[in-house]
Design a protein around this motif. Structure first.
Motif, PDB file in Angstrom:
ATOM      1  N   ARG A   1       0.836  -1.199   0.000  1.00 44.66           N
ATOM      2  CA  ARG A   1       0.000   0.000   0.000  1.00 44.66           C
ATOM      3  C   ARG A   1       0.873   1.252   0.000  1.00 44.66           C
ATOM      4  O   ARG A   1       0.613   2.222  -0.722  1.00 44.66           O
ATOM      5  N   GLU A   2       1.943   1.217   0.800  1.00 47.59           N
ATOM      6  CA  GLU A   2       2.857   2.358   0.865  1.00 47.59           C
ATOM      7  C   GLU A   2       3.549   2.569  -0.480  1.00 47.59           C
ATOM      8  O   GLU A   2       3.693   3.716  -0.949  1.00 47.59           O
ATOM      9  N   ALA A   3       3.948   1.469  -1.122  1.00 52.52           N
ATOM     10  CA  ALA A   3       4.589   1.590  -2.436  1.00 52.52           C
ATOM     11  C   ALA A   3       3.603   2.165  -3.458  1.00 52.52           C
ATOM     12  O   ALA A   3       3.975   3.015  -4.284  1.00 52.52           O
ATOM     13  N   ALA A   4       2.347   1.712  -3.393  1.00 55.79           N
ATOM     14  CA  ALA A   4       1.339   2.235  -4.320  1.00 55.79           C
ATOM     15  C   ALA A   4       1.103   3.723  -4.055  1.00 55.79           C
ATOM     16  O   ALA A   4       0.968   4.514  -5.005  1.00 55.79           O
ATOM     17  N   ASP A   5       1.066   4.111  -2.773  1.00 61.31           N
ATOM     18  CA  ASP A   5       0.895   5.533  -2.434  1.00 61.31           C
ATOM     19  C   ASP A   5       2.065   6.355  -2.966  1.00 61.31           C
ATOM     20  O   ASP A   5       1.869   7.442  -3.531  1.00 61.31           O
ATOM     21  N   LYS A   6       3.284   5.849  -2.779  1.00 61.37           N
ATOM     22  CA  LYS A   6       4.469   6.576  -3.271  1.00 61.37           C
ATOM     23  C   LYS A   6       4.430   6.700  -4.784  1.00 61.37           C
ATOM     24  O   LYS A   6       4.763   7.756  -5.346  1.00 61.37           O
ATOM     25  N   GLN A   7       3.998   5.631  -5.449  1.00 60.05           N
ATOM     26  CA  GLN A   7       3.928   5.667  -6.908  1.00 60.05           C
ATOM     27  C   GLN A   7       2.862   6.673  -7.357  1.00 60.05           C
ATOM     28  O   GLN A   7       3.088   7.442  -8.289  1.00 60.05           O
ATOM     29  N   ARG A   8       1.728   6.682  -6.682  1.00 58.55           N
ATOM     30  CA  ARG A   8       0.667   7.636  -7.015  1.00 58.55           C
ATOM     31  C   ARG A   8       1.149   9.068  -6.787  1.00 58.55           C
ATOM     32  O   ARG A   8       0.929   9.951  -7.612  1.00 58.55           O
ATOM     33  N   ILE A   9       1.863   9.285  -5.664  1.00 53.41           N
ATOM     34  CA  ILE A   9       2.395  10.625  -5.381  1.00 53.41           C
ATOM     35  C   ILE A   9       3.401  11.043  -6.451  1.00 53.41           C
ATOM     36  O   ILE A   9       3.376  12.188  -6.935  1.00 53.41           O
ATOM     37  N   SER A  10       4.267  10.117  -6.846  1.00 57.52           N
ATOM     38  CA  SER A  10       5.260  10.473  -7.870  1.00 57.52           C
ATOM     39  C   SER A  10       4.570  10.766  -9.210  1.00 57.52           C
ATOM     40  O   SER A  10       4.996  11.671  -9.941  1.00 57.52           O
ATOM     41  N   ARG A  11       3.493  10.016  -9.533  1.00 58.78           N
ATOM     42  CA  ARG A  11       2.757  10.314 -10.775  1.00 58.78           C
ATOM     43  C   ARG A  11       2.088  11.685 -10.704  1.00 58.78           C
ATOM     44  O   ARG A  11       2.101  12.436 -11.668  1.00 58.78           O
ATOM     45  N   VAL A  12       1.535  12.025  -9.541  1.00 59.92           N
ATOM     46  CA  VAL A  12       0.908  13.339  -9.371  1.00 59.92           C
ATOM     47  C   VAL A  12       1.959  14.432  -9.537  1.00 59.92           C
ATOM     48  O   VAL A  12       1.722  15.448 -10.215  1.00 59.92           O
ATOM     49  N   ILE A  13       3.142  14.214  -8.939  1.00 59.20           N
ATOM     50  CA  ILE A  13       4.215  15.212  -9.053  1.00 59.20           C
ATOM     51  C   ILE A  13       4.676  15.323 -10.499  1.00 59.20           C
ATOM     52  O   ILE A  13       4.873  16.445 -11.017  1.00 59.20           O
ATOM     53  N   GLU A  14       4.805  14.182 -11.191  1.00 55.23           N
ATOM     54  CA  GLU A  14       5.216  14.214 -12.595  1.00 55.23           C
ATOM     55  C   GLU A  14       4.161  14.917 -13.456  1.00 55.23           C
ATOM     56  O   GLU A  14       4.501  15.711 -14.345  1.00 55.23           O
ATOM     57  N   ASP A  15       2.894  14.585 -13.180  1.00 52.57           N
ATOM     58  CA  ASP A  15       1.814  15.236 -13.940  1.00 52.57           C
ATOM     59  C   ASP A  15       1.810  16.744 -13.685  1.00 52.57           C
ATOM     60  O   ASP A  15       1.629  17.544 -14.609  1.00 52.57           O
ATOM     61  N   GLU A  16       2.004  17.130 -12.436  1.00 53.73           N
ATOM     62  CA  GLU A  16       2.051  18.554 -12.087  1.00 53.73           C
ATOM     63  C   GLU A  16       3.234  19.220 -12.786  1.00 53.73           C
ATOM     64  O   GLU A  16       3.096  20.340 -13.319  1.00 53.73           O
ATOM     65  N   ALA A  17       4.373  18.537 -12.791  1.00 56.44           N
ATOM     66  CA  ALA A  17       5.549  19.099 -13.469  1.00 56.44           C
ATOM     67  C   ALA A  17       5.295  19.211 -14.973  1.00 56.44           C
ATOM     68  O   ALA A  17       5.688  20.209 -15.605  1.00 56.44           O
ATOM     69  N   ALA A  18       4.630  18.188 -15.538  1.00 58.68           N
ATOM     70  CA  ALA A  18       4.334  18.244 -16.975  1.00 58.68           C
ATOM     71  C   ALA A  18       3.353  19.381 -17.274  1.00 58.68           C
ATOM     72  O   ALA A  18       3.517  20.105 -18.275  1.00 58.68           O
ATOM     73  N   ARG A  19       2.337  19.575 -16.440  1.00 57.50           N
ATOM     74  CA  ARG A  19       1.391  20.689 -16.649  1.00 57.50           C
ATOM     75  C   ARG A  19       2.110  22.029 -16.531  1.00 57.50           C
ATOM     76  O   ARG A  19       1.868  22.950 -17.311  1.00 57.50           O
ATOM     77  N   LYS A  20       2.986  22.124 -15.541  1.00 57.03           N
ATOM     78  CA  LYS A  20       3.729  23.377 -15.357  1.00 57.03           C
ATOM     79  C   LYS A  20       4.631  23.640 -16.562  1.00 57.03           C
ATOM     80  O   LYS A  20       4.706  24.788 -17.060  1.00 57.03           O
ATOM     81  N   ALA A  21       5.285  22.558 -17.036  1.00 57.15           N
ATOM     82  CA  ALA A  21       6.153  22.730 -18.213  1.00 57.15           C
ATOM     83  C   ALA A  21       5.322  23.143 -19.425  1.00 57.15           C
ATOM     84  O   ALA A  21       5.736  24.019 -20.215  1.00 57.15           O
ATOM     85  N   GLU A  22       4.141  22.524 -19.584  1.00 59.31           N
ATOM     86  CA  GLU A  22       3.265  22.887 -20.705  1.00 59.31           C
ATOM     87  C   GLU A  22       2.788  24.333 -20.563  1.00 59.31           C
ATOM     88  O   GLU A  22       2.749  25.101 -21.547  1.00 59.31           O
ATOM     89  N   ARG A  23       2.430  24.755 -19.375  1.00 58.96           N
ATOM     90  CA  ARG A  23       1.999  26.128 -19.127  1.00 58.96           C
ATOM     91  C   ARG A  23       3.140  27.103 -19.433  1.00 58.96           C
ATOM     92  O   ARG A  23       2.942  28.129 -20.099  1.00 58.96           O
TER      93      ARG A  23
END
Length: 125
Positions: free
Chosen positions: A91-113
Motif C-alpha cells: 500500500r505504501e509503495a502504491a501511495d508513493k507511486q501515485r504521489i510520484s505520478r501526481v508530481i510528474e503530472d504537475e511538473a508536466a502541466r507546469k512545463a506545458e503552461r
C-alpha cells in the motif's frame, strides 16, 4: 447365697473363656491371612502406581498438545503479521507511486503552461 455366687462365678469364667477363645481365633486368623493381606496390599500398590503413571502420561500428552497448539498459534500470528506488513508495504509503495505520478503530472502541466506562456510572449514580442 453361695449357690448364686458360684453360678455368677461360672458364668463370668465361661464368658472370659469365650472372649479369650475369640481373641485367639482372631489372632490366628490374622497370622494366617497375613500373606494374603500382604499380597492384596502389594496388588493395590501396583494398581495405584499404574494409575499414577497413566495420569502422568495423560498430563504429559496434554502438555505436549498444549505446546503444539501454542506453537501453531504463534506461527499463525507470525504469518498474519507478515501478511499485514507486506500489505502495508505494498500500500505504501502504491501511495508513493501515485504521489510520484501526481508530481510528474504537475511538473508536466507546469512545463506545458510555461511553454505556452513562452510561445505567447514570443508571438507578442
Amino acid at each position: 447365697m453361695k449357690k448364686s455366687d458360684n453360678e455368677l462365678h461360672d458364668r463370668r469364667k465361661v464368658a472370659a473363656d469365650a472372649k479369650k477363645a475369640l481373641l485367639e481365633n482372631f489372632r490366628k486368623a490374622q497370622s494366617e491371612s497375613a500373606p494374603e493381606r500382604e499380597a492384596k496390599q502389594a496388588e493395590r500398590l501396583a494398581i495405584a502406581t499404574a494409575r499414577e503413571e497413566r495420569r502422568a502420561e495423560r498430563e504429559r500428552v496434554k502438555a505436549e498438545e498444549q505446546a503444539e497448539l501454542l506453537r501453531l498459534e504463534a506461527e499463525r500470528l507470525a504469518q498474519l503479521e507478515a501478511e499485514a506488513r507486506a500489505e502495508a508495504e505494498q500500500r505504501e509503495a502504491a501511495d508513493k507511486q501515485r504521489i510520484s505520478r501526481v508530481i510528474e503530472d504537475e511538473a508536466a502541466r507546469k512545463a506545458e503552461r510555461d511553454r505556452r506562456y513562452a510561445a505567447r510572449k514570443a508571438r507578442q514580442g
